[in-house]
Motif scaffolding. Sequence first.
Motif, short mmCIF file in Angstrom:
data_model
loop_
_atom_site.label_atom_id
_atom_site.label_comp_id
_atom_site.label_asym_id
_atom_site.label_seq_id
_atom_site.Cartn_x
_atom_site.Cartn_y
_atom_site.Cartn_z
N LEU A 140 -66.00 -25.31 -7.10
CA LEU A 140 -65.78 -24.11 -6.29
C LEU A 140 -66.96 -23.16 -6.42
O LEU A 140 -67.38 -22.53 -5.45
N TYR A 141 -67.55 -23.06 -7.62
CA TYR A 141 -68.77 -22.26 -7.81
C TYR A 141 -69.90 -22.78 -6.91
O TYR A 141 -70.61 -21.99 -6.28
N GLN A 142 -70.06 -24.09 -6.88
CA GLN A 142 -71.12 -24.67 -6.04
C GLN A 142 -70.90 -24.32 -4.57
O GLN A 142 -71.85 -23.96 -3.87
N CYS A 143 -69.67 -24.42 -4.12
CA CYS A 143 -69.36 -24.06 -2.73
C CYS A 143 -69.62 -22.58 -2.50
O CYS A 143 -70.16 -22.19 -1.45
N ALA A 144 -69.24 -21.74 -3.46
CA ALA A 144 -69.48 -20.29 -3.32
C ALA A 144 -70.98 -20.00 -3.22
O ALA A 144 -71.40 -19.16 -2.41
N ASN A 145 -71.78 -20.71 -4.01
CA ASN A 145 -73.23 -20.51 -3.95
C ASN A 145 -73.79 -20.93 -2.59
O ASN A 145 -74.63 -20.23 -2.01
N LEU A 146 -73.31 -22.04 -2.07
CA LEU A 146 -73.76 -22.49 -0.74
C LEU A 146 -73.33 -21.52 0.35
O LEU A 146 -74.09 -21.22 1.27
N ILE A 147 -72.11 -21.02 0.25
CA ILE A 147 -71.62 -20.05 1.22
C ILE A 147 -72.45 -18.77 1.14
O ILE A 147 -72.83 -18.20 2.17
N GLY A 148 -72.77 -18.33 -0.06
CA GLY A 148 -73.61 -17.15 -0.23
C GLY A 148 -74.97 -17.31 0.43
O GLY A 148 -75.45 -16.41 1.12
N GLN A 149 -75.58 -18.48 0.24
CA GLN A 149 -76.88 -18.75 0.87
C GLN A 149 -76.76 -18.79 2.38
O GLN A 149 -77.57 -18.21 3.09
N ALA A 150 -75.75 -19.51 2.88
CA ALA A 150 -75.61 -19.69 4.32
C ALA A 150 -75.27 -18.39 5.03
O ALA A 150 -75.82 -18.09 6.09
N LYS A 151 -74.37 -17.62 4.47
CA LYS A 151 -73.89 -16.41 5.15
C LYS A 151 -74.79 -15.20 4.93
O LYS A 151 -75.04 -14.44 5.85
N TYR A 152 -75.26 -15.01 3.72
CA TYR A 152 -75.97 -13.77 3.40
C TYR A 152 -77.47 -13.97 3.23
O TYR A 152 -78.21 -12.99 3.19
N GLY A 153 -77.93 -15.22 3.18
CA GLY A 153 -79.36 -15.48 3.10
C GLY A 153 -80.04 -15.41 4.45
O GLY A 153 -81.24 -15.25 4.56
N ASN A 154 -79.25 -15.47 5.50
CA ASN A 154 -79.77 -15.42 6.87
C ASN A 154 -79.84 -13.95 7.28
O ASN A 154 -78.82 -13.28 7.34
N SER A 155 -81.01 -13.45 7.59
CA SER A 155 -81.17 -12.03 7.89
C SER A 155 -80.39 -11.61 9.13
O SER A 155 -79.88 -10.50 9.19
N ARG A 156 -80.25 -12.46 10.13
CA ARG A 156 -79.48 -12.09 11.32
C ARG A 156 -78.02 -11.90 10.98
O ARG A 156 -77.38 -10.96 11.43
N GLU A 157 -77.44 -12.80 10.16
CA GLU A 157 -76.03 -12.67 9.75
C GLU A 157 -75.84 -11.38 8.95
O GLU A 157 -74.90 -10.65 9.15
N ARG A 158 -76.78 -11.11 8.01
CA ARG A 158 -76.67 -9.93 7.16
C ARG A 158 -76.78 -8.66 8.00
O ARG A 158 -76.00 -7.73 7.84
N ASP A 159 -77.73 -8.62 8.94
CA ASP A 159 -77.90 -7.45 9.79
C ASP A 159 -76.66 -7.23 10.67
O ASP A 159 -76.22 -6.10 10.85
N ALA A 160 -76.09 -8.31 11.20
CA ALA A 160 -74.89 -8.19 12.03
C ALA A 160 -73.72 -7.67 11.21
O ALA A 160 -72.94 -6.84 11.67
N ARG A 161 -73.59 -8.13 9.98
CA ARG A 161 -72.50 -7.69 9.11
C ARG A 161 -72.61 -6.19 8.85
O ARG A 161 -71.64 -5.47 8.92
N HIS A 162 -73.81 -5.72 8.54
CA HIS A 162 -73.98 -4.30 8.26
C HIS A 162 -73.80 -3.46 9.52
O HIS A 162 -73.29 -2.35 9.45
N ALA A 163 -74.19 -3.99 10.65
CA ALA A 163 -74.02 -3.24 11.91
C ALA A 163 -72.55 -3.07 12.25
O ALA A 163 -72.14 -2.03 12.76
N THR A 164 -71.72 -4.08 11.97
CA THR A 164 -70.31 -4.00 12.33
C THR A 164 -69.50 -3.18 11.33
O THR A 164 -68.39 -2.79 11.63
N THR A 165 -70.06 -2.93 10.16
CA THR A 165 -69.30 -2.18 9.16
C THR A 165 -69.84 -0.78 8.95
O THR A 165 -69.33 -0.05 8.13
N ALA A 166 -70.89 -0.40 9.67
CA ALA A 166 -71.45 0.94 9.51
C ALA A 166 -70.49 1.97 10.08
O ALA A 166 -69.81 1.72 11.08
N PRO A 167 -70.41 3.14 9.44
CA PRO A 167 -69.51 4.17 9.96
C PRO A 167 -69.98 4.65 11.33
O PRO A 167 -71.16 4.70 11.62
N ARG A 168 -69.04 4.99 12.17
CA ARG A 168 -69.37 5.49 13.51
C ARG A 168 -69.59 6.99 13.45
O ARG A 168 -68.88 7.68 12.73
N PRO A 169 -70.56 7.50 14.24
CA PRO A 169 -70.83 8.95 14.22
C PRO A 169 -69.68 9.76 14.79
O PRO A 169 -68.86 9.34 15.50
#
Length: 169
Positions: A140-169
Amino acid sequence: MSLLKLPADDAISEQLAYMGETSDVDRSWMIEYRPDMLRLRNTHEWCRGKTEPFVAELQDVPTTLIAWLHKFMVKGQAVAIHDVNDLPRTARAIQVEFQRQGNKSVLSVPVFHDKKLYGIIGFDTTVRHRTWSADEVRALYQCANLIGQAKYGNSRERDARHATTAPRP
């Protein structure tokens, strides 16, 4: 289809389903923290048979609900619970949630990328108790590491995640 050809979220769902089936558990899941770590949400869930899903109910939940579990996750430690009824008094809030979900045993591991905690993946059993082996925890640790790389290592995924969770003005 190869998991490498799927968008990260679809690949995670496929991987959790495969892991759940092959590990003989009743539910496999991923929880993701908001960037401020104060709230979390269940982003992916696979259930076997008549096991109920809780993904819709666990959205934007205060991290205090899992405070006992969270303290192990930030340290990078797995938490293998054989019997949710045997949790210590300090784990009362998460124990009540586990019981509400019908869990008998739970295995949770942190999802990190670049030394930052982003989420948790895990297994639940609802039909019978389970003692988690060292090999299951490592896998399960190995899968978690792969998921971390796949989901958060990709700058587009990371940027999209932060854009959708940013507070609205």
